[in-house]
Design a protein around this motif. Structure first.
Motif, PDB file in Angstrom:
ATOM      1  N   SER A  63       0.639  -1.256   0.287  1.00 44.16           N
ATOM      2  CA  SER A  63       0.108  -0.217   0.013  1.00 44.16           C
ATOM      3  C   SER A  63       1.069   1.354   0.195  1.00 44.16           C
ATOM      4  O   SER A  63       2.093   1.261   0.692  1.00 44.16           O
TER       5      SER A  63
ATOM      6  N   ARG B 126     -12.883  -2.712   7.817  1.00 38.41           N
ATOM      7  CA  ARG B 126     -11.992  -3.167   6.296  1.00 38.41           C
ATOM      8  C   ARG B 126     -10.812  -3.347   6.388  1.00 38.41           C
ATOM      9  O   ARG B 126     -10.116  -4.397   5.463  1.00 38.41           O
TER      10      ARG B 126
ATOM     11  N   SER C 157      -9.982  -6.258   8.103  1.00 35.85           N
ATOM     12  CA  SER C 157     -10.518  -8.062   6.724  1.00 35.85           C
ATOM     13  C   SER C 157      -9.099  -7.717   5.812  1.00 35.85           C
ATOM     14  O   SER C 157      -9.037  -8.939   5.120  1.00 35.85           O
ATOM     15  N   GLU C 158      -8.540  -6.700   4.974  1.00 37.99           N
ATOM     16  CA  GLU C 158      -8.180  -7.196   3.804  1.00 37.99           C
ATOM     17  C   GLU C 158      -6.294  -7.350   4.816  1.00 37.99           C
ATOM     18  O   GLU C 158      -6.033  -8.083   4.074  1.00 37.99           O
TER      19      GLU C 158
ATOM     20  N   GLN D 220      -2.430 -11.993  -1.601  1.00 39.42           N
ATOM     21  CA  GLN D 220      -2.114 -11.182  -2.925  1.00 39.42           C
ATOM     22  C   GLN D 220      -0.805 -11.666  -3.235  1.00 39.42           C
ATOM     23  O   GLN D 220       0.275 -10.700  -4.105  1.00 39.42           O
TER      24      GLN D 220
ATOM     25  N   PRO E  19      -4.611  -3.633  -1.648  1.00 40.96           N
ATOM     26  CA  PRO E  19      -5.094  -4.044  -0.873  1.00 40.96           C
ATOM     27  C   PRO E  19      -5.888  -2.720  -0.334  1.00 40.96           C
ATOM     28  O   PRO E  19      -6.792  -2.988   0.592  1.00 40.96           O
TER      29      PRO E  19
END
Lengths: 342, 245
Positions: free
Chosen positions: A166, A296, A299-300, A307, A337
């Protein structure tokens, strides 16, 4: 037989870190642990192991390392130049470090904290159930040249795996929620705070990051008479001179300076990784928005393993991968993500 | 309805229950007693509790726990008793901690006495016989905030910061004493030196003190302090303890 990692040359601020040491706030000790928790999860996903394993956190720059057996390594967080015996390595990927080969990790090209993970994790003796050095609290020390670290048993085999990272290395917008003292500030002060563009100050460490800014400081009417209250990581404390400090995992447990708001845990790595001078804006969101974003994120994070993809090993492509990474902080895999709301 | 106790959220990290707007003896006892009552409830969503001077913090992941239901539970528990009238926690200890006052090891004794308006000998006489209570542990591991001393010691923090006081330093301000855990800068005045370790990470009991414990800091000579410092291996610096009934 246990493998060992030897630090042939230590960078200025390297320490063993994991997810910290919860449960001791009442005794005056904050959780501590890695400044960028996302990087811990990324390293674990790439190596196919638990995110609880300890890694080496490298602030600003790395060092030179050797192992006495063949081991797996992974590199995450702020991108640093890296090579094994002169052969360049892709960041955010896993590699084989052969016994006796020299791993060299240089300065950060984006962000602040890079991480060196090993298959099986750094296996130094836990202190109060964690291996994390808590420098402010007096647990552990910075790593030194000549230190030899035991490595846990590695159950995995795969190397040359990678993950898109990220983009959290260049400052940007950081979401905050109101906290217990936000209403001690008048609404105009809070509005001015969220309109302002701040710069990450050079005064920053694992305890907190000072924000530099132009114009008047921020203060409350009762600034000096506030009774000391609990402090949590992410709190934005307004110090006596009106400057905000974002408190990090190694902060103190209580404090008498008022908190104007609190950074969402999912956005805290962006503060940790911002380089000196990087611009940061604080966006106030309501509790519901904050809850959705944080859930969110959680969970990612737990789905990161899905990934992970093979690293393209053709040298020409690798070079391309590296240069791509240096510009954007992300390798060329499809989805980001951690990207929110878009 | 009274303004207190006040229930507020702390970011997404938890809920704070505050019993008073300023440091007060009943507020401190309420915070300690309420924390212990919350711990007894074993609420699954509460991952950790702590107290500061007059408040109790419940660590809760507010991203996944609905706040309304939690607040209702807290309110119900608050209604069960008058927390400001709660007794001190059980199992408290009284510690005697040998202390060297003044000398080059604690260079601000004279200055603190002057600000308080008494002579240094009277200051040592009073402080070394005062029994203080751990109001809260905070700022550094195991580091106690102790009080309250007599009104004489309602002295402000100094204007500037002392760059660093050593571990074991006894410092004073606003009717409170602190023994420093680690070397640290401080705005409080350094009046005594102890060899008392408040945080011993490698020991079975890493944290020496608990909120509610009481302490006395009897005065010892430089020679006695040096003897303690050179022979003590426990980390407690010659301190003795007794259980309070």
């Amino acid at each position: 037989m246990t493998a060992h990692l030897t630090i042939e040359t230590a960078g200025p601020a390297m320490s063993v870190q994991d997810q910290g040491r919860p449960g001791y706030r009442a005794q005056g000790l904050t959780i501590g642990g890695a400044a960028d928790r996302i990087a811990l999860s990324e390293g674990a996903a790439i190596l196919g192991q638990l995110p609880e394993y300890a890694a080496i956190e490298m602030a600003g720059s790395g060092g030179r390392f050797t192992a006495d057996r063949d081991i797996r390594i992974a590199l995450t967080g702020a991108t640093m130049s890296a090579n094994i015996d002169g052969e360049a390595l892709a960041w955010n990927a896993s590699h084989l470090l052969r016994a006796g080969a020299v791993l060299t990790i240089g300065g950060a090209r984006n962000g602040t904290y890079g991480y060196l993970h090993v298959g099986g994790g750094i296996d130094t003796p836990p202190v109060m159930r964690s291996r994390a050095s808590h420098l402010a609290g007096g647990i552990g020390t910075l790593l030194q040249t000549g230190d030899v670290l035991p490595i846990g048993k590695d159950k995995g085999r795969e190397t040359a795996r990678t993950l898109s990272s990220s983009d959290r290395f260049g400052g940007g917008t950081v979401r905050i929620v109101a906290s217990m003292q936000t209403e001690d500030f008048d609404p105009e002060t809070v509005a001015r705070f969220t309109r302002n563009t701040f710069r990450r100050d050079a005064r920053a460490n694992r305890m907190g990051v000072r924000m530099d800014f132009d114009g008047d400081g921020f203060s409350t009417a009762g600034q000096l008479s506030i009774v000391s209250e609990v402090v949590v990581p992410g709190d934005i404390q307004i110090s006596g001179d009106g400057a905000p400090y974002v408190l990090m995992y190694e902060c103190q447990t209580t404090g008498g300076y008022p908190r104007i708001g609190s950074v969402l845990p999912c956005d805290l790595p962006r503060i940790a990784q911002a380089q000196t001078g990087a611009q940061i804006q604080f966006e106030m969101v309501d509790m519901e928005t904050a809850m959705i974003a944080q859930c969110r994120f959680a969970s990612e994070l737990s789905a990161l393993g899905k990934q992970v993809v093979p690293l393209v090993r053709d040298p020409a492509t690798m070079k391309d991968l590296l240069s791509f990474q240096l510009v954007s902080g992300a390798v060329s895999a499809p989805a980001n993500p951690f990207e929110q709301e878009s | 309805m009274s303004e207190w106790p006040k229930i507020r959220t702390v970011g997404l990290s938890g809920v704070l229950v505050t019993f008073a707007g300023a440091m007060s003896e009943p507020g401190n006892r309420a915070a300690l007693a309420f924390r212990s009552a919350v711990d007894e409830q074993n609420w699954p969503e509460v991952t950790e509790t702590s107290t500061s001077l007059v408040s109790t913090f419940l660590e809760v992941d507010l991203a996944s726990v609905p706040l309304a239901a939690l607040t209702e539970r807290i309110e119900n528990l608050l209604e069960k008793q008058d927390w400001l009238a709660a007794p001190l926690p059980a199992g408290r200890k009284l510690w005697h901690v040998p202390t060297l006052y003044g000398t080059e090891l604690a260079p601000q004794l004279e200055e603190a006495a002057e600000v308080a308006g008494i002579d240094p000998a009277a200051a040592v006489q009073e402080i070394s016989t005062s029994r203080v209570r751990v109001l809260t542990i905070g700022f550094a591991p195991g580091q106690p905030y102790m009080g309250e001393l007599s009104e004489t010691w309602n002295i402000p923090r100094q204007q500037g910061l002392t760059k660093s006081v050593p571990p074991g330093a006894l410092v004073i301000a606003i009717r409170q004493l602190i023994v420093f855990t680690n070397a640290a800068p401080t705005g409080w005045r350094h009046i005594g030196q102890t060899a008392f370790g408040t945080f011993l990470p490698d020991s079975d009991q890493p944290f020496t003190l608990s909120p509610g414990d009481e302490l006395i800091f009897p005065s010892v000579s430089p020679a006695e302090f040096e003897r303690i410092r050179s022979t003590d291996t426990s980390g407690l610096g010659g301190a003795s303890r007794e259980v309070l009934k």
